[in-house]
Design a protein around this motif. Structure first.
Motif, short mmCIF file in Angstrom:
data_model
loop_
_atom_site.label_atom_id
_atom_site.label_comp_id
_atom_site.label_asym_id
_atom_site.label_seq_id
_atom_site.Cartn_x
_atom_site.Cartn_y
_atom_site.Cartn_z
N VAL A 121 1.99 3.73 -2.65
CA VAL A 121 2.43 2.38 -2.98
C VAL A 121 3.58 2.02 -2.05
N ASP A 126 0.21 -4.50 6.21
CA ASP A 126 -0.86 -3.54 6.49
C ASP A 126 -0.59 -2.68 7.73
N ASN A 129 1.56 0.08 6.70
CA ASN A 129 0.81 0.97 5.80
C ASN A 129 -0.08 1.92 6.59
N VAL A 145 -5.78 6.06 -1.93
CA VAL A 145 -5.58 4.62 -1.92
C VAL A 145 -4.18 4.34 -1.39
N ALA A 147 -1.61 0.78 -0.96
CA ALA A 147 -1.50 -0.67 -1.18
C ALA A 147 -0.06 -1.09 -0.99
N THR A 172 -2.26 -0.18 -8.71
CA THR A 172 -2.79 0.44 -7.50
C THR A 172 -3.56 1.72 -7.80
#
Length: 227
Positions: A121, A126, A129, A145, A147, A172
């Motif tokens: 998280v 992006d 990330n 994952v 986000a 998330t």
């Protein structure tokens, strides 16, 4: 023994030093240098690393710290793990003391807690990330994952209420089979909701500031032990 811990942070960071001095033992004092940064973007962090980091390091060296933390997770991941390692080598060479990388501390903490499959998280856009995910994957971790909130103005990251971070983290990780949770960014008030998130999910939670602080305390303890 009195010990001085140096910390280099983006100039617009208002969270990391607060998290540190709230949790440091009394015999350790915190001494902070700032690297100019307004925008939490690839371009902003490139400029911070190339132009403002060397100046901040030179300033911080004058307080003769016993160890220095490089306090930016995404900038540490920006150019890959090898670059981050070289950055810490440069800090140690200039300052004459050990250097602690935030993003490397996170990877070590995740592994030490047996977390291989991690949900991530962040407050980032992006492009940042992607750098965080690559840093974790390149060290053998699986990102199930990742986000982000899409915030590209660093000062605004600190304004995100802890309750909003908690809600975003729960959303998330929903339906993802992670073994642990990593909340990235030294300017994110994640330490304040770490315990609640662990209680609600039953998963271990690692935050940038927590991991960097734990590693800094370990390094300083080793110095004290070997004096």
């Amino acid at each position: 023994m009195h010990q001085r811990l140096g910390l280099i942070v983006p100039s617009s960071n208002s969270v990391m030093e607060v998290d540190f001095y709230r949790n440091l033992p009394h015999h350790i004092t915190l001494h902070v240098a700032r690297m100019y940064l307004k925008d939490t973007t690839v371009e902003g962090e490139e400029e911070m690393l190339d132009i403002h980091f060397p100046r901040a390091l030179q300033d911080l060296v004058t307080v003769q710290p016993h160890a220095i933390v490089f306090g930016c997770t995404s900038a540490g991941a920006l150019r890959g793990n090898a670059y981050d390692k070289e950055l810490c080598r440069q800090i140690s060479e200039v300052a004459g003391c050990p250097a602690v990388s935030t993003v490397a501390s996170v990877r070590v903490t995740l592994k030490n807690r047996g977390i291989k499959r991690v949900a991530v998280v962040t407050p980032y856009v992006d492009a940042l990330n992607y750098r965080i995910e690559q840093s974790l994957r390149d060290d053998g971790l699986e990102v199930v994952v990742i986000a982000g909130l899409g915030i590209d103005y660093n000062f605004a990251i600190a304004d995100v209420p802890p309750e909003e971070i908690l809600a975003f983290a729960l959303k998330t990780i929903d339906k993802h089979s992670a073994e642990g949770i990593f909340i990235s960014c030294t300017n994110f008030r994640a330490m304040e909701i770490k315990d609640r998130l662990e209680y609600l999910t039953g998963l271990p939670v690692v935050t940038s500031n927590q991991a960097a602080l734990e590693e800094a305390l370990r390094v300083l303890s080793d110095i004290e032990t070997h004096k």
